[in-house]
Write an enzyme that holds these catalytic residues in place. Structure first.
Site, PDB file in Angstrom:
ATOM      1  N   ASP A  37      10.048   4.076  -5.327  1.00 42.21           N
ATOM      2  CA  ASP A  37      10.624   5.231  -4.620  1.00 42.21           C
ATOM      3  C   ASP A  37      11.352   6.108  -5.617  1.00 42.21           C
ATOM      4  O   ASP A  37      11.879   5.608  -6.617  1.00 42.21           O
ATOM      5  CB  ASP A  37      11.604   4.722  -3.543  1.00 42.21           C
ATOM      6  CG  ASP A  37      11.839   5.755  -2.437  1.00 42.21           C
ATOM      7  OD1 ASP A  37      12.296   6.871  -2.753  1.00 42.21           O
ATOM      8  OD2 ASP A  37      11.590   5.436  -1.269  1.00 42.21           O
ATOM      9  N   VAL A  60       5.119   9.048  -6.402  1.00 40.02           N
ATOM     10  CA  VAL A  60       3.724   8.665  -6.120  1.00 40.02           C
ATOM     11  C   VAL A  60       2.712   9.703  -6.584  1.00 40.02           C
ATOM     12  O   VAL A  60       1.517   9.422  -6.633  1.00 40.02           O
ATOM     13  CB  VAL A  60       3.496   8.366  -4.617  1.00 40.02           C
ATOM     14  CG1 VAL A  60       4.246   7.113  -4.195  1.00 40.02           C
ATOM     15  CG2 VAL A  60       3.838   9.563  -3.740  1.00 40.02           C
ATOM     16  N   ASN A  86       3.225   4.259   1.815  1.00 44.96           N
ATOM     17  CA  ASN A  86       4.084   4.755   2.900  1.00 44.96           C
ATOM     18  C   ASN A  86       4.815   6.043   2.544  1.00 44.96           C
ATOM     19  O   ASN A  86       5.133   6.838   3.434  1.00 44.96           O
ATOM     20  CB  ASN A  86       5.101   3.662   3.252  1.00 44.96           C
ATOM     21  CG  ASN A  86       6.272   4.203   4.058  1.00 44.96           C
ATOM     22  OD1 ASN A  86       6.172   4.415   5.257  1.00 44.96           O
ATOM     23  ND2 ASN A  86       7.407   4.442   3.382  1.00 44.96           N
ATOM     24  N   TYR A 150       1.324  19.196   7.039  1.00 46.29           N
ATOM     25  CA  TYR A 150       1.556  17.765   7.291  1.00 46.29           C
ATOM     26  C   TYR A 150       0.370  17.158   8.038  1.00 46.29           C
ATOM     27  O   TYR A 150      -0.147  16.099   7.655  1.00 46.29           O
ATOM     28  CB  TYR A 150       2.854  17.590   8.094  1.00 46.29           C
ATOM     29  CG  TYR A 150       3.193  16.160   8.394  1.00 46.29           C
ATOM     30  CD1 TYR A 150       3.757  15.342   7.414  1.00 46.29           C
ATOM     31  CD2 TYR A 150       2.956  15.609   9.648  1.00 46.29           C
ATOM     32  CE1 TYR A 150       4.071  14.018   7.681  1.00 46.29           C
ATOM     33  CE2 TYR A 150       3.273  14.294   9.926  1.00 46.29           C
ATOM     34  CZ  TYR A 150       3.835  13.499   8.939  1.00 46.29           C
ATOM     35  OH  TYR A 150       4.140  12.193   9.211  1.00 46.29           O
TER      36      TYR A 150
HETATM   37  N1  LIG Z   1       9.370   9.157  11.153  1.00 48.56           N
HETATM   38  C1  LIG Z   1       8.316   9.481  11.870  1.00 48.56           C
HETATM   39  O1  LIG Z   1       8.442   9.850  13.061  1.00 48.56           O
HETATM   40  C2  LIG Z   1       6.934   9.387  11.309  1.00 48.56           C
HETATM   41  C3  LIG Z   1       5.853   9.634  12.154  1.00 48.56           C
HETATM   42  C4  LIG Z   1       4.565   9.550  11.649  1.00 48.56           C
HETATM   43  C5  LIG Z   1       4.353   9.194  10.331  1.00 48.56           C
HETATM   44  N2  LIG Z   1       5.424   8.969   9.514  1.00 48.56           N
HETATM   45  C6  LIG Z   1       5.134   8.619   8.125  1.00 48.56           C
HETATM   46  O2  LIG Z   1       5.783   7.427   7.767  1.00 48.56           O
HETATM   47  C7  LIG Z   1       6.102   7.451   6.368  1.00 48.56           C
HETATM   48  C8  LIG Z   1       7.584   7.163   6.186  1.00 48.56           C
HETATM   49  O3  LIG Z   1       8.296   8.183   6.867  1.00 48.56           O
HETATM   50  P1  LIG Z   1       9.864   8.072   7.173  1.00 48.56           P
HETATM   51  O4  LIG Z   1      10.054   8.738   8.479  1.00 48.56           O
HETATM   52  O5  LIG Z   1      10.360   6.689   6.972  1.00 48.56           O
HETATM   53  O6  LIG Z   1      10.401   9.060   6.029  1.00 48.56           O
HETATM   54  P2  LIG Z   1      11.805   9.075   5.222  1.00 48.56           P
HETATM   55  O7  LIG Z   1      11.967  10.457   4.684  1.00 48.56           O
HETATM   56  O8  LIG Z   1      12.864   8.550   6.091  1.00 48.56           O
HETATM   57  O9  LIG Z   1      11.492   8.098   4.030  1.00 48.56           O
HETATM   58  C9  LIG Z   1      10.472   8.433   3.124  1.00 48.56           C
HETATM   59  C10 LIG Z   1      10.688   7.686   1.831  1.00 48.56           C
HETATM   60  O10 LIG Z   1       9.665   8.120   0.923  1.00 48.56           O
HETATM   61  C11 LIG Z   1      10.282   8.460  -0.328  1.00 48.56           C
HETATM   62  N3  LIG Z   1       9.471   9.460  -0.992  1.00 48.56           N
HETATM   63  C12 LIG Z   1       9.276  10.759  -0.647  1.00 48.56           C
HETATM   64  N4  LIG Z   1       8.510  11.375  -1.555  1.00 48.56           N
HETATM   65  C13 LIG Z   1       8.209  10.442  -2.506  1.00 48.56           C
HETATM   66  C14 LIG Z   1       7.454  10.470  -3.701  1.00 48.56           C
HETATM   67  N5  LIG Z   1       6.858  11.592  -4.135  1.00 48.56           N
HETATM   68  N6  LIG Z   1       7.337   9.334  -4.410  1.00 48.56           N
HETATM   69  C15 LIG Z   1       7.947   8.199  -4.001  1.00 48.56           C
HETATM   70  N7  LIG Z   1       8.695   8.111  -2.895  1.00 48.56           N
HETATM   71  C16 LIG Z   1       8.818   9.231  -2.152  1.00 48.56           C
HETATM   72  C17 LIG Z   1      11.670   8.971   0.051  1.00 48.56           C
HETATM   73  O11 LIG Z   1      12.565   8.918  -1.060  1.00 48.56           O
HETATM   74  C18 LIG Z   1      12.039   8.018   1.174  1.00 48.56           C
HETATM   75  O12 LIG Z   1      12.649   6.838   0.705  1.00 48.56           O
HETATM   76  C19 LIG Z   1       5.690   8.830   5.865  1.00 48.56           C
HETATM   77  O13 LIG Z   1       4.423   8.754   5.253  1.00 48.56           O
HETATM   78  C20 LIG Z   1       5.635   9.652   7.132  1.00 48.56           C
HETATM   79  O14 LIG Z   1       4.783  10.757   7.022  1.00 48.56           O
HETATM   80  C21 LIG Z   1       6.703   9.053   9.961  1.00 48.56           C
END
Ligand SMILES: NC(=O)c1ccc[n+]([C@@H]2O[C@H](COP(=O)([O-])OP(=O)(O)OC[C@H]3O[C@@H](n4cnc5c(N)ncnc54)[C@H](O)[C@@H]3O)[C@@H](O)[C@H]2O)c1
Length: 252
Positions: A37, A60, A86, A150
């Site tokens: 991360d 990533v 993720n 997105y």
């Molecule tokens: N929260 C939701 O409702 C939801 C719904 C559908 C899909 N998702 C997907 O689930 C996954 C996690 O989402 P979340 O809600 O926990 O997000 P979040 O923002 O709470 O956490 C995301 C994490 O990814 C890390 N991150 C971001 N860009 C990065 C990079 N370039 N390299 C490495 N790490 C990176 C951030 O530092 C963070 O720790 C994502 O792919 C998101 O699109 C989330």
């Protein structure tokens, strides 16, 4: 519980939100986990799971970072056999008002970052086998007009999941590749999105698009990731598992 005993996992974006819940559940099931991360807070998880979690700074979208992270995990734990792509990001915007910068940023993290994770996983696990779990989104199946970049990036993740599964099958590689489509889940990313909508009723509007009209929990997504990574899913590849409270089927 030992559904992932002796398994070595890489979880990107594991510092918070859904990724964080996946790390906790994987450790509880016996796995050793590399948290990759770009948020240095991820280092705190090492202290919470001594000897079982390694934090490595990882963007990533950088292949150089990927190489460093995978070298680190091989040195400390051994060769990974689970990859959870993720890490993700979002920007609000329609096709009419999304900037080039926002489009490229979202596609870079969500689609290109997941591609790099899949490519490394396939190369690493080609002989020893393993499981890839890509965290996509219900928006990858049912796009939202105000989440243009997105939604497109997550559709790309779903397509990539299938081509990765096909490649492994066609070449006799013992690797399964599946995707999870979360609905609306209570995480920092979702809180930022709701603020971006600038609407007090935004939460009710968003959760009202699901059959189960509440926020999902990160734990509910993590449970699905454990299943897909484990041997319980040994006959599942190229699949999309909706963990979305019925978002996909609502009002079709
Ligand atoms: N929260 C939701 O409702 C939801 C719904 C559908 C899909 N998702 C997907 O689930 C996954 C996690 O989402 P979340 O809600 O926990 O997000 P979040 O923002 O709470 O956490 C995301 C994490 O990814 C890390 N991150 C971001 N860009 C990065 C990079 N370039 N390299 C490495 N790490 C990176 C951030 O530092 C963070 O720790 C994502 O792919 C998101 O699109 C989330």
């Amino acid at each position: 519980m030992t559904r992932l005993a002796s398994r070595i996992a890489v979880v990107t974006g594991g510092a918070r939100g859904i990724g964080r819940a996946i790390v906790d559940r994987f450790v509880a099931e016996g796995a050793l986990v590399l948290v990759g991360d770009l948020d240095p807070d991820g280092r705190e998880i090492e202290a919470e799971h001594p000897g079982r979690v390694l934090y490595q700074w990882l963007d990533v979208t950088s292949d150089t970072d990927w190489r460093a992270a995978l070298t680190a995990v091989e040195k400390v734990f051994g060769r990974p056999d689970i990859m959870v792509n993720n890490a993700g990001t979002s920007r609000t915007g329609t096709v009419a008002d999304t900037s080039d910068v926002d489009w490229r940023f979202v596609m870079n993290v969500n689609a290109f970052g997941t591609f790099l994770g899949c490519r490394h996983a396939v190369r690493l696990m080609a002989n020893t086998g393993g499981a890839i779990v890509n965290i996509a989104s219900a928006r990858g199946q049912r796009p939202g007009s105000t989440q243009c970049a997105y939604s497109a990036s997550k559709a790309a993740v779903l397509n990539l999941t299938e081509s990765t599964a096909l490649h492994c099958g066609e070449n006799g590689l013992p690797i399964r590749c599946n995707a999870i489509c979360p609905g609306v889940v209570e995480t920092p990313l979702m809180r930022r999105h709701l603020e971006g909508l600038n609407d007090a009723a935004a939460l009710a509007t968003v959760t009202g698009k699901q059959v189960i009209s509440r926020l999902g929990t990160p734990r509910e997504i993590a449970d699905a990731a454990v299943f897909l990574a484990s041997n319980e899913a040994s006959f599942i590849t190229g699949a999309t598992l909706s963990v979305d409270g019925g978002f996909r089927i609502r009002d079709l």
